[in-house]
Design an enzyme around this catalytic site. Structure first.
Site, PDB file in Angstrom:
ATOM      1  N   ASP A 117       7.306   3.666   1.849  1.00  0.00           N
ATOM      2  CA  ASP A 117       7.778   4.445   3.019  1.00  0.00           C
ATOM      3  C   ASP A 117       9.492   4.988   3.332  1.00  0.00           C
ATOM      4  O   ASP A 117       9.423   5.394   2.391  1.00  0.00           O
ATOM      5  CB  ASP A 117       6.749   5.078   4.573  1.00  0.00           C
ATOM      6  CG  ASP A 117       6.102   5.779   5.530  1.00  0.00           C
ATOM      7  OD1 ASP A 117       7.779   7.145   5.159  1.00  0.00           O
ATOM      8  OD2 ASP A 117       5.589   5.976   6.468  1.00  0.00           O
TER       9      ASP A 117
ATOM     10  N   ASP B 276       0.250  -1.334   0.048  1.00  0.00           N
ATOM     11  CA  ASP B 276      -0.264   0.239  -0.293  1.00  0.00           C
ATOM     12  C   ASP B 276       1.040   1.394  -0.045  1.00  0.00           C
ATOM     13  O   ASP B 276       0.629   1.877  -0.821  1.00  0.00           O
ATOM     14  CB  ASP B 276      -0.783   0.314   0.962  1.00  0.00           C
ATOM     15  CG  ASP B 276      -0.847  -0.182   2.363  1.00  0.00           C
ATOM     16  OD1 ASP B 276       0.315  -0.484   2.282  1.00  0.00           O
ATOM     17  OD2 ASP B 276      -1.035  -0.230   4.013  1.00  0.00           O
TER      18      ASP B 276
HETATM   19  C1  PRP Z   1       3.160  -0.249   6.607  1.00  0.00           C
HETATM   20  C2  PRP Z   1       2.501  -0.424   5.251  1.00  0.00           C
HETATM   21  C3  PRP Z   1       4.351  -0.449   4.395  1.00  0.00           C
HETATM   22  C4  PRP Z   1       5.160  -0.926   5.157  1.00  0.00           C
HETATM   23  C5  PRP Z   1       5.430   0.899   4.527  1.00  0.00           C
HETATM   24  O1  PRP Z   1       2.996  -1.634   7.335  1.00  0.00           O
HETATM   25  O2  PRP Z   1       1.950  -1.450   4.635  1.00  0.00           O
HETATM   26  O3  PRP Z   1       4.009  -2.280   4.190  1.00  0.00           O
HETATM   27  O4  PRP Z   1       4.637   0.565   6.736  1.00  0.00           O
HETATM   28  O5  PRP Z   1       6.669   1.338   5.510  1.00  0.00           O
HETATM   29  P1  PRP Z   1       8.569   1.495   5.672  1.00  0.00           P
HETATM   30  O6  PRP Z   1       8.323   1.583   3.706  1.00  0.00           O
HETATM   31  O7  PRP Z   1       9.110   2.213   5.873  1.00  0.00           O
HETATM   32  O8  PRP Z   1       9.110   0.023   5.365  1.00  0.00           O
HETATM   33  P2  PRP Z   1       2.462  -2.352   9.138  1.00  0.00           P
HETATM   34  O9  PRP Z   1       4.400  -2.923   9.031  1.00  0.00           O
HETATM   35  O10 PRP Z   1       2.049  -0.948   9.483  1.00  0.00           O
HETATM   36  O11 PRP Z   1       1.673  -3.409   8.342  1.00  0.00           O
HETATM   37  P3  PRP Z   1       0.221  -2.635   7.786  1.00  0.00           P
HETATM   38  O12 PRP Z   1       0.128  -3.647   6.147  1.00  0.00           O
HETATM   39  O13 PRP Z   1      -0.085  -4.465   8.781  1.00  0.00           O
HETATM   40  O14 PRP Z   1      -0.466  -2.090   7.811  1.00  0.00           O
END
Ligand code: PRP
Length: 192
Positions: free
Chosen positions: A113, A110
């Site tokens: 970041d 999604d």
């Molecule tokens: C969120 C999102 C990405 C990740 C991106 O996942 O879904 O996978 O963070 O962040 P990054 O580029 O800083 O690694 P999260 O770990 O919050 O889990 P979720 O998908 O269950 O919300």
């Protein structure tokens, strides 16, 4: 594609969401365009779509229904907030089950970041010897990048706002908003 705030926050969410960053219509339009781009690149070859749980499910459901290509679907569970772990530490909660050796893989997330999640997932996937891996994300937040990761397909490039909705959560809430919105700082500061 960059975004400008456009539409009012639905009354139900006004206490928690300060603005709508991307509307459901904008998301739907963008996904159709991304799907055409992906179809062109994959040229009718069957792909394995590998989606990262949990936040991707809503984007994934809309994206794959726009893809006029044969595909198989599997998931990798990965989270930065595993039970009993410090925030920021990545935990794998589900491993891939399909064999991707020699296959074309579309890796869907999604949001890109810091890039830490994808930089952990990519070597694991590469070790399974797919023919190629293309990365597709709905949102890209380049200002926060800490790892050298680039998406092949990115729906919207966004500023460094705390965004929720359309699958993205804060403390597992707000995933069901049909739009991408900016969370009021008081929500995460006071932890309501
Ligand atoms: C969120 C999102 C990405 C990740 C991106 O996942 O879904 O996978 O963070 O962040 P990054 O580029 O800083 O690694 P999260 O770990 O919050 O889990 P979720 O998908 O269950 O919300």
């Amino acid at each position: 594609m960059s975004v400008k705030p456009t539409s009012p926050v639905p009354v139900r969410w006004r206490k928690e969401v300060q603005s709508v960053l991307i509307t459901d219509e904008q998301i739907a339009r963008r996904i159709k365009k991304m799907a055409r781009e992906i179809e062109r690149d994959f040229r009718g070859r069957e792909m394995v779509v590998v989606s990262l749980l949990n936040g991707t499910v809503i984007f994934l459901a809309d994206l794959i229904r726009q893809l006029n290509l044969p595909l198989r679907l599997d998931f990798i569970g990965v989270s930065s907030y595993g039970a009993g772990t410090k925030s920021g530490e990545l935990v794998f909660t589900k491993e891939l089950r399909l064999d991707v050796r020699g296959r074309d893989v579309l890796l869907v997330d999604d949001i890109l970041d810091t890039g830490k999640t994808l930089s952990r997932v990519l070597p694991k996937l590469k070790a399974l010897k797919p023919r190629r891996i293309k990365i597709c994300v709905l949102l890209d937040k380049p200002a926060r990048r800490a790892e050298k990761i680039k998406a092949d397909y990115a729906g919207f490039s966004i500023p460094d706002f705390f965004v929720v909705g359309y699958g993205l959560d804060y403390a597992e809430r707000y995933r069901n908003l049909p739009f991408v919105g900016v969370l009021h700082p008081h929500v995460y500061k006071n932890k309501i």
